[in-house]
Design a protein around this motif. Structure first.
Motif, short mmCIF file in Angstrom:
data_model
loop_
_atom_site.label_atom_id
_atom_site.label_comp_id
_atom_site.label_asym_id
_atom_site.label_seq_id
_atom_site.Cartn_x
_atom_site.Cartn_y
_atom_site.Cartn_z
N SER A 123 0.76 -1.09 0.04
CA SER A 123 0.11 -0.02 -0.01
C SER A 123 0.97 1.08 -0.20
CB SER A 123 -1.13 0.04 1.58
OG SER A 123 -1.60 -0.96 1.45
N LEU A 124 0.21 2.32 -0.27
CA LEU A 124 0.85 3.66 -0.52
C LEU A 124 -0.18 4.73 -0.23
CD1 LEU A 124 3.79 3.66 -3.13
CD2 LEU A 124 4.06 3.87 -0.80
N ARG A 125 0.12 5.63 0.14
CA ARG A 125 -0.94 6.71 0.36
C ARG A 125 -0.21 8.12 -0.25
NH1 ARG A 125 -4.07 10.00 5.25
NH2 ARG A 125 -1.95 11.06 5.45
N LEU A 126 -0.88 8.51 -1.64
CA LEU A 126 -0.38 9.62 -2.05
C LEU A 126 -1.15 11.06 -1.48
CD1 LEU A 126 -0.38 8.62 -5.72
CD2 LEU A 126 1.45 8.43 -3.92
N SER A 127 -0.46 12.26 -1.28
CA SER A 127 -1.03 13.27 -0.92
C SER A 127 -0.71 14.47 -1.91
CB SER A 127 -0.15 13.95 0.34
OG SER A 127 -0.54 12.88 1.41
N CYS A 128 -1.71 15.31 -2.06
CA CYS A 128 -1.64 16.49 -2.90
C CYS A 128 -1.99 17.63 -2.07
CB CYS A 128 -2.60 16.15 -4.21
SG CYS A 128 -2.47 17.75 -5.28
N ALA A 129 -1.07 18.57 -1.96
CA ALA A 129 -1.20 19.82 -1.14
C ALA A 129 -1.56 20.87 -2.24
CB ALA A 129 -0.02 19.97 -0.15
N ALA A 130 -2.61 21.85 -1.86
CA ALA A 130 -2.89 22.97 -2.85
C ALA A 130 -2.38 24.15 -1.91
CB ALA A 130 -4.22 23.17 -2.87
N SER A 131 -1.88 25.08 -2.79
CA SER A 131 -1.68 26.52 -2.20
C SER A 131 -2.91 27.45 -1.67
CB SER A 131 -0.53 27.29 -3.14
OG SER A 131 -1.50 27.38 -4.24
N VAL A 132 -4.06 26.97 -2.28
CA VAL A 132 -5.17 27.65 -1.55
C VAL A 132 -6.01 26.77 -1.57
CG1 VAL A 132 -4.39 29.69 -2.92
CG2 VAL A 132 -5.71 28.29 -4.22
N SER A 133 -7.28 27.07 -0.96
CA SER A 133 -8.23 26.43 -0.59
C SER A 133 -9.19 26.21 -1.89
CB SER A 133 -9.05 27.04 0.36
OG SER A 133 -10.32 26.15 0.59
#
Length: 114
Positions: A16-26
């Motif tokens: 298993s892996l969990r990817l994350s995607c962080a955005a600079s704005v909401s």
């Protein structure tokens, strides 16, 4: 709008892996957002997405194994990938479609060994 994808790596089949995607704005509560992947020599394909109407779509090849989620308070989207297969090997990209513009993260490599 900037998207930063992370969490890729090398894993054995079945792992298993969990990817994350962080955005600079909401944006995750107002945009159509999702994960795509591109394997060598193949076209980029949709993996999972939150649609504008709030529904979720999955590629047939990942249904029952992958789960997309989001945390609006953290401006972050996730892709939990279980029971990984060698054919899941690809660069994974997060995407946000705001209507007036489409944005991509830089991609994170997922390699599944047999």
């Amino acid at each position: 709008v900037q998207l930063q994808a992370s969490g890729g790596g090398l894993v054995q089949a079945g792992g298993s892996l969990r990817l994350s995607c962080a955005a600079s704005v909401s944006i995750f509560n107002i945009a159509a957002v999702g994960w795509y992947r591109q394997a060598p020599g193949k076209q980029r394909e949709l993996v999972a997405a939150f649609n504008r109407g709030g529904t979720i779509s999955y590629a047939d090849s990942v249904k029952g194994r992958f789960t997309i989620s989001r945390d609006n308070a953290k401006n972050t989207m996730y892709l939990q990938m279980n029971s990984l297969k060698p054919e899941d090997t690809a660069v994974y990209y997060c995407n946000a479609n705001l209507g007036w513009g489409t944005f991509w993260g830089q991609g994170t490599q997922v390699t599944v060994s047999s």
